[in-house]
Write a protein that holds these residues in place. Sequence first.
Motif, PDB file in Angstrom:
ATOM      1  N   GLU A 149      10.550 -45.735  11.575  1.00 58.04           N
ATOM      2  CA  GLU A 149      11.780 -45.066  11.999  1.00 58.04           C
ATOM      3  C   GLU A 149      11.995 -43.768  11.220  1.00 58.04           C
ATOM      4  OE1 GLU A 149      14.504 -45.823  14.253  1.00 58.04           O
ATOM      5  OE2 GLU A 149      12.847 -46.897  15.186  1.00 58.04           O
ATOM      6  N   CYS A 150      11.539 -43.748   9.967  1.00 57.42           N
ATOM      7  CA  CYS A 150      11.765 -42.578   9.107  1.00 57.42           C
ATOM      8  C   CYS A 150      10.474 -42.170   8.423  1.00 57.42           C
ATOM      9  CB  CYS A 150      12.836 -42.886   8.061  1.00 57.42           C
ATOM     10  SG  CYS A 150      13.146 -41.503   6.917  1.00 57.42           S
ATOM     11  N   PRO A 180       8.878 -40.774  14.746  1.00 54.72           N
ATOM     12  CA  PRO A 180       9.975 -41.261  13.894  1.00 54.72           C
ATOM     13  C   PRO A 180      11.279 -40.567  14.299  1.00 54.72           C
ATOM     14  CG  PRO A 180       8.057 -40.659  12.573  1.00 54.72           C
ATOM     15  CD  PRO A 180       7.794 -40.169  13.953  1.00 54.72           C
ATOM     16  N   ARG A 181      12.376 -41.326  14.272  1.00 59.30           N
ATOM     17  CA  ARG A 181      13.648 -40.728  14.664  1.00 59.30           C
ATOM     18  C   ARG A 181      14.150 -39.748  13.609  1.00 59.30           C
ATOM     19  NH1 ARG A 181      15.986 -42.515  18.969  1.00 59.30           N
ATOM     20  NH2 ARG A 181      18.031 -41.793  18.290  1.00 59.30           N
ATOM     21  N   LEU A 182      13.759 -39.973  12.355  1.00 54.70           N
ATOM     22  CA  LEU A 182      14.171 -39.093  11.264  1.00 54.70           C
ATOM     23  C   LEU A 182      12.942 -38.625  10.502  1.00 54.70           C
ATOM     24  CD1 LEU A 182      16.278 -37.781   9.365  1.00 54.70           C
ATOM     25  CD2 LEU A 182      16.369 -39.970   8.119  1.00 54.70           C
ATOM     26  N   VAL A 183      12.801 -37.315  10.366  1.00 52.92           N
ATOM     27  CA  VAL A 183      11.737 -36.726   9.549  1.00 52.92           C
ATOM     28  C   VAL A 183      12.403 -35.992   8.397  1.00 52.92           C
ATOM     29  CG1 VAL A 183       9.815 -35.097   9.448  1.00 52.92           C
ATOM     30  CG2 VAL A 183      10.152 -36.503  11.500  1.00 52.92           C
ATOM     31  N   ARG A 184      12.136 -36.461   7.184  1.00 54.39           N
ATOM     32  CA  ARG A 184      12.687 -35.822   5.986  1.00 54.39           C
ATOM     33  C   ARG A 184      11.549 -35.104   5.259  1.00 54.39           C
ATOM     34  NH1 ARG A 184      14.476 -39.793   2.111  1.00 54.39           N
ATOM     35  NH2 ARG A 184      15.733 -38.101   1.235  1.00 54.39           N
ATOM     36  N   GLY A 243      12.077 -48.511   3.300  1.00 50.85           N
ATOM     37  CA  GLY A 243      11.672 -48.590   4.697  1.00 50.85           C
ATOM     38  C   GLY A 243      11.061 -47.335   5.281  1.00 50.85           C
ATOM     39  N   GLU A 244      11.146 -46.209   4.570  1.00 52.28           N
ATOM     40  CA  GLU A 244      10.570 -44.989   5.120  1.00 52.28           C
ATOM     41  C   GLU A 244       9.086 -44.895   4.775  1.00 52.28           C
ATOM     42  OE1 GLU A 244      12.957 -41.903   3.436  1.00 52.28           O
ATOM     43  OE2 GLU A 244      12.036 -42.010   1.460  1.00 52.28           O
ATOM     44  N   PRO A 277       3.415 -44.488  -2.346  1.00 47.09           N
ATOM     45  CA  PRO A 277       3.348 -43.755  -1.077  1.00 47.09           C
ATOM     46  C   PRO A 277       2.425 -44.435  -0.069  1.00 47.09           C
ATOM     47  CG  PRO A 277       1.958 -42.671  -2.715  1.00 47.09           C
ATOM     48  CD  PRO A 277       2.705 -43.776  -3.435  1.00 47.09           C
ATOM     49  N   ALA A 278       2.751 -44.270   1.205  1.00 39.69           N
ATOM     50  CA  ALA A 278       1.860 -44.773   2.249  1.00 39.69           C
ATOM     51  C   ALA A 278       0.587 -43.946   2.306  1.00 39.69           C
ATOM     52  CB  ALA A 278       2.571 -44.735   3.599  1.00 39.69           C
ATOM     53  N   LEU A 279       0.701 -42.669   1.910  1.00 38.12           N
ATOM     54  CA  LEU A 279      -0.444 -41.761   2.012  1.00 38.12           C
ATOM     55  C   LEU A 279      -0.241 -40.576   1.078  1.00 38.12           C
ATOM     56  CD1 LEU A 279      -2.959 -41.766   4.026  1.00 38.12           C
ATOM     57  CD2 LEU A 279      -1.778 -39.914   5.209  1.00 38.12           C
TER      58      LEU A 279
END
Length: 420
Positions: A149-150, A180-184, A243-244, A277-279
């Motif tokens: 989602e983020c 993703p609905r939100l990109v920060r 969750g992001e 981090p995921a990546l």
Amino acid sequence: MKNQGIPCWRLVAQEKPFDAETISHDHVEAEVNQGLQLVHLLLACAEAVGCRDTRLSDSLLTQIWPAVTPFGDSLQRVSYCFALGLQSRLMLLQHRNNAGATLIQDQLAASSRAEKREAYHWLHQITPYMAFGFMAANDAICKASRGKECLHIIDLGMLHIFQWQSIIRTLTAQPDSPPPRLVRITGILEDTHDFMELELGLKSLMDEVAATSSGSIRLEFQVIKEPVSASLFTREKLDVREGEALIVNSVMQLHKYVKESRGSLKTILQAIKKLGPALVTVVEQDANHNGPFFLGRFLESLHYYSAIFDSLEASLPRDSTTRIKIEKCHYAEEIRNIVAYEGSNRIERHERVDQWRKQLGRAGFQVVGLKCMSQARMMLSVYGSDGYTLANEKGCLLLGWKGRPIMFASAWEVHNVASS
């Protein structure tokens, strides 16, 4: 990759057949000999400067200047930049006290900030070097954000928005996965002089996203004006949320923290790992410009930048003002830093991809294989030159010129020993 160790001034005679009716063999041989003589002079001068023999260095520079020019062929132009670097190092040797060194350093900063920004813009437009890194990193980021989602991207050393313009378009164009609905995007800005220009670009991008994404993506930016250090990478300072999909992005930034002791880079990588981090995306120059001995570093960088100047020669006419700006305000600055400075003043500490594998592996990361070779080939076809080469080596994507490695792009994830 072929011909890695052969500099462009030798490749000319091997790869480009000459019309015997118009160019005599003697003329070709004379040009090659002049090129080799110039290279020998540069190396002799570098050796003299490295030995602090200022008298011999000055004598050799007086022989070099008539043979180099920023308006000649690729060897003359790149040699001009290296001669400037040698002259800068010589001047700094002759003004060894701190106040004098600072004054000389300021005097040698030949390009204004506006000129450097313009040169970077043209480099991005005319050559594939920057676009290659952005494309490869963005492809990995998009894959890592699927189903989230983020998406939260921490961009080290943010100066431009080119990469983020591209990723928003890529995210909205994915047919098989909603974005993703939100990109920060959190930009780390070390040089606050460029903040106003960056802020204008970010506002423009946010307006573009609002107008074109039909509400499918909400874009948020924050800029942290603080030097990159291990203490910066905390969840509180970077506002990391549960969750992001957290991504750390570095396009030609991490090499600035490679020191002789390697302590700075190691602590930064370990701090990034603690964020979970995921990546982590890493794009760097694939070159060995951080050797312990000045002469070896000088020779390696002369080979490397000769290939780049040769590629610019193939893309732009010799009288192109755009090419002159790119070489003067971007590459000449890099070359001068590699050649003239030592210690904390030398930030252009490029290393080969194998060395980066070791550094990231020791810090607890493992490579995530990039799978965008077909997109990279399509991108290169736009530039209209068959001199660019691509390779996939141990999961990293390599971009070269006539077989000489220039850039590499890679993606990394935290190595979970328990699950391996």
